[in-house]
Motif scaffolding. Structure first.
Motif, mmCIF file in Angstrom:
data_model
loop_
_atom_site.group_PDB
_atom_site.id
_atom_site.type_symbol
_atom_site.label_atom_id
_atom_site.label_comp_id
_atom_site.label_asym_id
_atom_site.label_seq_id
_atom_site.Cartn_x
_atom_site.Cartn_y
_atom_site.Cartn_z
ATOM 1 N N UNK A 265 0.708 -1.199 0.045
ATOM 2 C CA UNK A 265 -0.073 -0.002 0.078
ATOM 3 C C UNK A 265 0.824 1.121 -0.151
ATOM 4 N N UNK A 266 0.782 2.015 -0.786
ATOM 5 C CA UNK A 266 1.317 3.344 -1.168
ATOM 6 C C UNK A 266 0.261 4.556 -0.700
ATOM 7 N N UNK A 267 0.549 5.077 0.535
ATOM 8 C CA UNK A 267 -0.363 5.936 1.165
ATOM 9 C C UNK A 267 0.446 6.966 2.000
ATOM 10 N N UNK A 268 -0.027 7.912 2.328
ATOM 11 C CA UNK A 268 0.670 9.020 3.369
ATOM 12 C C UNK A 268 0.648 8.516 4.807
ATOM 13 N N UNK A 269 1.642 8.703 5.419
ATOM 14 C CA UNK A 269 1.690 8.028 6.801
ATOM 15 C C UNK A 269 0.393 8.594 7.699
ATOM 16 N N UNK A 270 -0.144 9.754 7.117
ATOM 17 C CA UNK A 270 -1.401 10.412 7.990
ATOM 18 C C UNK A 270 -2.533 9.505 7.584
ATOM 19 N N UNK A 271 -2.678 8.791 6.624
ATOM 20 C CA UNK A 271 -3.813 8.026 6.153
ATOM 21 C C UNK A 271 -3.536 6.646 6.599
ATOM 22 N N UNK A 272 -2.661 6.304 7.388
ATOM 23 C CA UNK A 272 -2.357 5.014 7.660
ATOM 24 C C UNK A 272 -3.222 4.491 9.041
ATOM 25 N N UNK B 182 -10.916 1.330 12.856
ATOM 26 C CA UNK B 182 -11.291 2.004 11.368
ATOM 27 C C UNK B 182 -10.247 1.394 10.046
ATOM 28 N N UNK B 183 -9.662 0.248 10.269
ATOM 29 C CA UNK B 183 -8.552 -0.091 9.028
ATOM 30 C C UNK B 183 -9.126 -0.356 7.949
ATOM 31 N N UNK B 184 -8.758 0.590 7.028
ATOM 32 C CA UNK B 184 -8.868 0.293 5.682
ATOM 33 C C UNK B 184 -7.880 0.706 4.516
ATOM 34 N N UNK B 185 -8.103 0.435 3.370
ATOM 35 C CA UNK B 185 -7.197 0.467 2.269
ATOM 36 C C UNK B 185 -7.779 1.217 1.400
ATOM 37 N N UNK B 186 -7.337 2.438 0.597
ATOM 38 C CA UNK B 186 -7.827 3.099 -0.693
ATOM 39 C C UNK B 186 -8.138 1.889 -1.687
ATOM 40 N N UNK B 187 -9.333 1.987 -2.493
ATOM 41 C CA UNK B 187 -9.479 1.059 -3.273
ATOM 42 C C UNK B 187 -8.714 1.033 -4.448
ATOM 43 N N UNK B 188 -8.002 2.515 -4.755
ATOM 44 C CA UNK B 188 -7.138 2.908 -5.662
ATOM 45 C C UNK B 188 -5.658 1.958 -5.676
ATOM 46 N N UNK B 189 -5.615 1.556 -4.406
ATOM 47 C CA UNK B 189 -4.100 0.824 -3.950
ATOM 48 C C UNK B 189 -4.280 -0.590 -4.475
ATOM 49 N N UNK B 190 -5.557 -1.119 -4.643
ATOM 50 C CA UNK B 190 -5.573 -2.552 -4.789
ATOM 51 C C UNK B 190 -4.923 -3.168 -6.094
ATOM 52 N N UNK B 191 -5.135 -2.541 -7.408
ATOM 53 C CA UNK B 191 -4.431 -2.838 -8.371
ATOM 54 C C UNK B 191 -2.736 -2.763 -8.483
ATOM 55 N N UNK B 192 -2.592 -1.568 -7.629
ATOM 56 C CA UNK B 192 -1.109 -1.402 -7.472
ATOM 57 C C UNK B 192 -0.407 -2.489 -6.574
ATOM 58 N N UNK B 193 -1.186 -2.925 -5.723
ATOM 59 C CA UNK B 193 -0.696 -4.021 -4.680
ATOM 60 C C UNK B 193 -0.707 -5.386 -5.338
ATOM 61 N N UNK B 194 -1.622 -5.648 -6.182
ATOM 62 C CA UNK B 194 -1.589 -6.954 -6.983
ATOM 63 C C UNK B 194 -0.279 -6.956 -7.755
#
Length: 53
Positions: A16-23, A29-41
């Motif tokens: 997951x490539x997100x800002x530390x403030x969004x971790x 309330x654990x979550x991962x932005x949907x946009x990160x899923x294709x990148x993660x795969x």
């Protein structure tokens, strides 16, 4: 953590490539932005392909 404590070299990776403030990992309330899923795969596929050569 468990392997390192007995001397086995271990590494952690995160796709997951997100800002530390969004971790919000491991929180209520654990979550991962949907946009990160294709990148993660793509990331994991590339990593596993490289490691198995």
């Amino acid at each position: 953590m468990w392997y390192r404590s007995v001397g086995v070299p271990s590494y952690g990776v995160s796709p997951t490539f997100i800002k530390q403030s969004d971790d919000f990992s491991h929180g209520l309330n654990e979550r991962t932005p949907i946009d990160n899923i294709p990148l993660a795969i793509t990331y994991y596929r590339s990593l596993m392909t490289s490691l198995t050569k």
